[in-house]
Design an enzyme around this catalytic site. Structure first.
Site, PDB file in Angstrom:
ATOM      1  N   GLY A  11      -9.610  -9.092   4.262  1.00 25.44           N
ATOM      2  CA  GLY A  11      -8.231  -9.581   4.234  1.00 25.44           C
ATOM      3  C   GLY A  11      -7.655  -9.969   5.581  1.00 25.44           C
ATOM      4  O   GLY A  11      -6.437 -10.026   5.730  1.00 25.44           O
ATOM      5  N   ILE A  18      -2.166  -7.331   8.337  1.00 26.15           N
ATOM      6  CA  ILE A  18      -2.295  -5.874   8.328  1.00 26.15           C
ATOM      7  C   ILE A  18      -3.761  -5.516   8.542  1.00 26.15           C
ATOM      8  O   ILE A  18      -4.082  -4.586   9.297  1.00 26.15           O
ATOM      9  CB  ILE A  18      -1.783  -5.299   6.984  1.00 26.15           C
ATOM     10  CG1 ILE A  18      -0.270  -5.481   6.877  1.00 26.15           C
ATOM     11  CG2 ILE A  18      -2.172  -3.837   6.833  1.00 26.15           C
ATOM     12  CD1 ILE A  18       0.304  -5.180   5.481  1.00 26.15           C
ATOM     13  N   ALA A  92      -1.061 -14.917  -4.989  1.00 21.06           N
ATOM     14  CA  ALA A  92      -0.391 -15.440  -6.181  1.00 21.06           C
ATOM     15  C   ALA A  92       0.078 -16.837  -5.846  1.00 21.06           C
ATOM     16  O   ALA A  92       0.308 -17.160  -4.671  1.00 21.06           O
ATOM     17  CB  ALA A  92       0.796 -14.566  -6.576  1.00 21.06           C
ATOM     18  N   TYR A 153       9.391 -10.712  -6.692  1.00 21.62           N
ATOM     19  CA  TYR A 153       8.025 -10.202  -6.479  1.00 21.62           C
ATOM     20  C   TYR A 153       7.184 -10.448  -7.738  1.00 21.62           C
ATOM     21  O   TYR A 153       5.977 -10.642  -7.653  1.00 21.62           O
ATOM     22  CB  TYR A 153       8.051  -8.728  -6.067  1.00 21.62           C
ATOM     23  CG  TYR A 153       6.786  -8.290  -5.351  1.00 21.62           C
ATOM     24  CD1 TYR A 153       6.390  -8.904  -4.164  1.00 21.62           C
ATOM     25  CD2 TYR A 153       5.979  -7.278  -5.874  1.00 21.62           C
ATOM     26  CE1 TYR A 153       5.233  -8.515  -3.512  1.00 21.62           C
ATOM     27  CE2 TYR A 153       4.824  -6.877  -5.215  1.00 21.62           C
ATOM     28  CZ  TYR A 153       4.462  -7.498  -4.036  1.00 21.62           C
ATOM     29  OH  TYR A 153       3.309  -7.114  -3.393  1.00 21.62           O
ATOM     30  N   LYS A 160       0.151  -5.436  -8.434  1.00 18.51           N
ATOM     31  CA  LYS A 160       0.092  -4.220  -7.586  1.00 18.51           C
ATOM     32  C   LYS A 160       0.060  -2.961  -8.446  1.00 18.51           C
ATOM     33  O   LYS A 160      -0.609  -1.984  -8.087  1.00 18.51           O
ATOM     34  CB  LYS A 160       1.264  -4.167  -6.606  1.00 18.51           C
ATOM     35  CG  LYS A 160       1.183  -5.191  -5.461  1.00 18.51           C
ATOM     36  CD  LYS A 160      -0.059  -5.035  -4.588  1.00 18.51           C
ATOM     37  CE  LYS A 160       0.049  -5.873  -3.323  1.00 18.51           C
ATOM     38  NZ  LYS A 160      -1.222  -5.882  -2.551  1.00 18.51           N
ATOM     39  N   ILE A 189       6.730  -6.578   5.848  1.00 16.50           N
ATOM     40  CA  ILE A 189       6.375  -6.973   7.226  1.00 16.50           C
ATOM     41  C   ILE A 189       6.205  -8.490   7.247  1.00 16.50           C
ATOM     42  O   ILE A 189       5.696  -9.072   6.282  1.00 16.50           O
ATOM     43  CB  ILE A 189       5.004  -6.385   7.678  1.00 16.50           C
ATOM     44  CG1 ILE A 189       4.845  -4.913   7.305  1.00 16.50           C
ATOM     45  CG2 ILE A 189       4.815  -6.577   9.179  1.00 16.50           C
ATOM     46  CD1 ILE A 189       3.505  -4.324   7.748  1.00 16.50           C
ATOM     47  N   ARG A 190       6.591  -9.124   8.359  1.00 16.40           N
ATOM     48  CA  ARG A 190       6.360 -10.562   8.505  1.00 16.40           C
ATOM     49  C   ARG A 190       4.881 -10.840   8.767  1.00 16.40           C
ATOM     50  O   ARG A 190       4.399 -10.704   9.887  1.00 16.40           O
ATOM     51  CB  ARG A 190       7.162 -11.115   9.681  1.00 16.40           C
ATOM     52  CG  ARG A 190       8.533 -11.553   9.295  1.00 16.40           C
ATOM     53  CD  ARG A 190       9.161 -12.460  10.336  1.00 16.40           C
ATOM     54  NE  ARG A 190      10.610 -12.455  10.159  1.00 16.40           N
ATOM     55  CZ  ARG A 190      11.237 -13.106   9.159  1.00 16.40           C
ATOM     56  NH1 ARG A 190      10.557 -13.846   8.311  1.00 16.40           N
ATOM     57  NH2 ARG A 190      12.548 -13.024   9.030  1.00 16.40           N
ATOM     58  N   THR A 191       4.155 -11.191   7.717  1.00 12.67           N
ATOM     59  CA  THR A 191       2.757 -11.618   7.868  1.00 12.67           C
ATOM     60  C   THR A 191       2.639 -12.989   7.206  1.00 12.67           C
ATOM     61  O   THR A 191       3.627 -13.530   6.715  1.00 12.67           O
ATOM     62  CB  THR A 191       1.787 -10.640   7.162  1.00 12.67           C
ATOM     63  OG1 THR A 191       2.039 -10.693   5.758  1.00 12.67           O
ATOM     64  CG2 THR A 191       1.950  -9.216   7.663  1.00 12.67           C
ATOM     65  N   LEU A 192       1.430 -13.519   7.136  1.00 12.33           N
ATOM     66  CA  LEU A 192       1.211 -14.807   6.465  1.00 12.33           C
ATOM     67  C   LEU A 192       1.690 -14.736   5.013  1.00 12.33           C
ATOM     68  O   LEU A 192       2.285 -15.683   4.506  1.00 12.33           O
ATOM     69  CB  LEU A 192      -0.281 -15.171   6.524  1.00 12.33           C
ATOM     70  CG  LEU A 192      -0.655 -16.549   5.970  1.00 12.33           C
ATOM     71  CD1 LEU A 192       0.009 -17.658   6.776  1.00 12.33           C
ATOM     72  CD2 LEU A 192      -2.171 -16.734   5.964  1.00 12.33           C
ATOM     73  N   ALA A 193       1.440 -13.589   4.346  1.00 12.73           N
ATOM     74  CA  ALA A 193       1.866 -13.425   2.949  1.00 12.73           C
ATOM     75  C   ALA A 193       3.384 -13.592   2.836  1.00 12.73           C
ATOM     76  O   ALA A 193       3.873 -14.253   1.928  1.00 12.73           O
ATOM     77  CB  ALA A 193       1.440 -12.063   2.410  1.00 12.73           C
TER      78      ALA A 193
END
Ligand code: 1JT
Length: 253
Positions: A11, A18, A92, A153, A160, A189-193
């Site tokens: 991932g 993460i 998704a 979500y 999940k 958290i600010r990630t690509l997702a």
């Protein structure tokens, strides 16, 4: 904390992932680390991240069973055994993460569940033979949206919930082989997702106002909890969920 342990981390998409924070933290803690990239498009990205760090880099698209079996065949050949598996993969369609959940398509629902939940089952299946001689530790990343309803979500929440229950069935089944399976549930958290999500800032702001610690959490804090679960410090813990969310999940009104 992880001296001599062999840990596979899935991932890693970019420096914000993460999974990347976990891979680096495990390396700092003395582990041998392998990270996977999904496809050729993401290969150079992964290569740049790794740079000259002693991290093994292998391809694996979890939606292709041949790629999963090839990954573990390579690990069997190069490492001979495995101590840790980190599942940090979710997907998704963008249109399924907004609006009405009841409008989710059959294909979108299936895709989200295949990539985000079944992938834990298939990775664990192939990890088992490499882990069962000495035991092992498997962790996956969830989100509170798999336990409670969060606007937008949607299908990821249902996926999940599926991932978390899959982890618990795996914990029960692999426990006799001393393989532990646990869930880490980070706050937003600010990630690509998160980048694909319109209106992510209000979600982060709401945590600052509501969570006991009155702040958001970062990738390194997720990595520290993950390293604990991967380590022998957590030898008696399986089927557990650790929320790394500044305490947000305990709050009602
Ligand atoms: C995915 C995405 C999985 C975003 C994710 C995720 N798990 C957490 N997030 C961030 C998030 C998103 C929303 C939210 C809270 C957190 C996007 C790509 C597919 C997988 O709403 C409360 C919508």
């Amino acid at each position: 904390m992880l001296n001599g342990k062999k840990i596979l981390v899935t991932g890693v998409a970019n420096h914000r992932s993460i999974a990347w924070a976990i891979a680096k933290y495990c390396l700092d803690q003395g582990a041998q680390v392998c990270i996977t990239y999904q496809n050729e498009r993401l290969r150079s990205n992964a290569e740049k991240l790794v740079g000259d760090l002693p991290i093994l880099l292998l391809p694996c698209d979890v939606s292709q069973e041949e790629e999963v079996s090839a990954l573990f065949a390579t690990l069997q050949k190069d490492w001979g055994s495995l101590d840790g598996l980190v599942h940090s993969i979710a997907f998704a369609n963008k249109e399924d993460l907004k609006g009405a959940f009841h409008e989710t398509s059959r294909a979108g629902f299936g895709l989200a569940h295949d990539v985000s939940s079944f992938s834990l089952v298939i990775l664990s299946h192939y990890a088992k033979p490499l882990m069962e001689a000495h035991g092992g530790s498997i962790i996956c990343m969830s989100y509170l949206g798999g336990e409670r309803v969060f606007q937008n979500y949607n299908v990821m929440g249902v996926a999940k919930a599926s991932l978390e229950m899959a982890a618990k069935y795996l914990a029960s089944e692999l426990g006799p082989n001393q393989i532990r399976v646990n869930i880490v549930s980070p706050g937003p958290i600010r990630t690509l997702a998160a980048a694909g999500i319109g209106g992510f800032s209000p979600i982060l702001d709401h945590v600052v106002q509501t969570a006991p610690l009155r702040r958001n959490i970062n990738q390194e804090e997720v990595a520290k909890a993950s390293a604990f679960l991967l380590s022998d410090l957590a030898s008696g813990i399986t089927g557990e969920t650790i929320h790394v969310d500044a305490g947000y999940h305990i709050m009602g009104m």
